[in-house]
Design an enzyme around this catalytic site. Sequence first.
Site, PDB file in Angstrom:
ATOM      1  N   ASP A   1       3.473   9.191  -0.390  1.00 17.05           N
ATOM      2  CA  ASP A   1       2.015   8.532  -0.133  1.00 17.05           C
ATOM      3  C   ASP A   1       1.920   7.390  -1.394  1.00 17.05           C
ATOM      4  O   ASP A   1       2.310   7.746  -2.576  1.00 17.05           O
ATOM      5  CB  ASP A   1       1.041   9.352  -0.071  1.00 17.05           C
ATOM      6  CG  ASP A   1       0.033   9.229   0.815  1.00 17.05           C
ATOM      7  OD1 ASP A   1       0.009   8.100   1.232  1.00 17.05           O
ATOM      8  OD2 ASP A   1      -0.784  10.239   1.199  1.00 17.05           O
TER       9      ASP A   1
ATOM     10  N   HIS B   1       0.965  -1.353   0.127  1.00 15.90           N
ATOM     11  CA  HIS B   1      -0.025   0.184  -0.034  1.00 15.90           C
ATOM     12  C   HIS B   1       0.760   1.310   0.095  1.00 15.90           C
ATOM     13  O   HIS B   1       0.380   2.499  -0.278  1.00 15.90           O
ATOM     14  CB  HIS B   1      -0.865   0.102   1.016  1.00 15.90           C
ATOM     15  CG  HIS B   1      -1.877  -1.173   1.169  1.00 15.90           C
ATOM     16  ND1 HIS B   1      -3.121  -0.770   0.790  1.00 15.90           N
ATOM     17  CD2 HIS B   1      -1.937  -2.676   1.342  1.00 15.90           C
ATOM     18  CE1 HIS B   1      -3.945  -1.977   0.877  1.00 15.90           C
ATOM     19  NE2 HIS B   1      -3.296  -2.780   1.321  1.00 15.90           N
TER      20      HIS B   1
END
Length: 453
Positions: free
Chosen positions: A361, A151
Amino acid sequence: MIAVSNRISRPAKGASPGGLAQALSEALRGSNGMWIGWSGDFARPGSDLEIERDGDITFGLVDIAEDTYHRYYEGYANSVLWPLFHSRPDLAERTPGDFAAYRTVNAEFADAVAEAAQPGDTIWVHDYHFLILAEALRARGLAGTIGLFIHIPCPPLDVFRRLAEARTIVRALTAFDTIAVQTRRDAARLAECMAATAEGTIRTSRGGLRVDACGGSVHITVKPIGTQPAEIRRSLETARPAEVEAYLARAAGRTKLIGVDRLDYSKGIPNRLLAYERHLEGDRSRAGSTLFTQIAPPSREAVAAYAAVRTEVERITGRIVGAFGDLASSPLTLLTRPLDRVGVAHMLANADIAMVTPLADGMNLVAKEFVAAQDPHDPGVLVLSKYAGAAEEMVDALIVDPHDLDEMAAAITAARTMSRGERRERHRSLAAVVERTRIERWLGSCLKDLAPS
Ligand code: GDG
């Protein structure tokens, strides 16, 4: 199929499942699938796998000894891997014994999966907590497909090389059949890290990359995660919480800026506050015509770098409120507690500008949630860091470099003055991305890759 993640979401525990939890629930429903994760308990290390049924889903709950859990979770996972993978080696803090605890937890999870698995079962592993799980599973004789979804972003090679266990981890990664990441950039970085560390080779294969190393062969694919836009729109049909109503009354007539993030140093919260401060410094009257709300529930508070970023956010907030507020009002509100899901959806729907400015991110779901929540006829503007995975697809946001405060302050001005026509046009393009990557599609695409060929 057996899904594995550190945290699981059990409806019986009253947890409100987020996008990923919801997607995994869907994937497992009716498939005789199982979801294995940490029980939330420290007791009974080495005990048998505890099985709990909730509706269609079977949960496998793993207990971990308290000291081991802290060394694995706050230690190796979040004080070494998280900072390194987010390109912050300066924040990495190694404590002797932490990698051994990480290994222990991966081994205990491997025991749990091996106990539950039937021959030929597919195992779908999630995130940086379990980079060495497939190797442990193969050692226990599991022969089915094992996939990993990462992720978070993958680091460039020069950062990855600083990891003392780089070789050990790469060798373990080659025990997965497939590794999915969020962006093309991450796929290229991961392939390079693996090939360079283990003297392997990279080739293109079936729309992705294939790394051959350590006698294994791993397929790396790009699977950008998304949201549930229909679910977000549905939650907007429920009444606004009283707290949001009161906020809207206070914000009437002002440009509403919003940030929603776990209080994590990777999210660039100080940077966006400093850019807002610069915007206010440009013209003091803006303090009366704007209202910035930052929702920042604390996260991983036992890790020093998280305490430090919280202090920094609170210090900058105090300075802005002190300098630009008056006895009647303030241009900035900081919430260091979570808001419920419906509250977050209404806050995003009512904002004129979303500030999504991470320094690194994997994806950033808030960027997609904001677009999903907005009114397509009169939408707000997304200011998005070029370092968010989301920026690879959401090219019609106002893309900024969060290190460049002048550029971000200028983006706030541009967003405030943007014509409705341009806002609608940009939103149309962004909403198409949100639809294209909605979570059911992401799930379908991931499962297709895991299906035995
Ligand atoms: C990791 C990767 C990747 C936040 N505050 C509140 C609240 N939230 C919700 C947001 C959003 C979620 O939490 C945060 O997701 P992000 O994607 O922004 O970030 P991470 O937690 O770091 O997630 C990331 C993601 O995994 C999925 O693959 O995108 O890159 O780092 O849904 O809305 N929700 C509620 N109250 C809050 O105060 N209810």
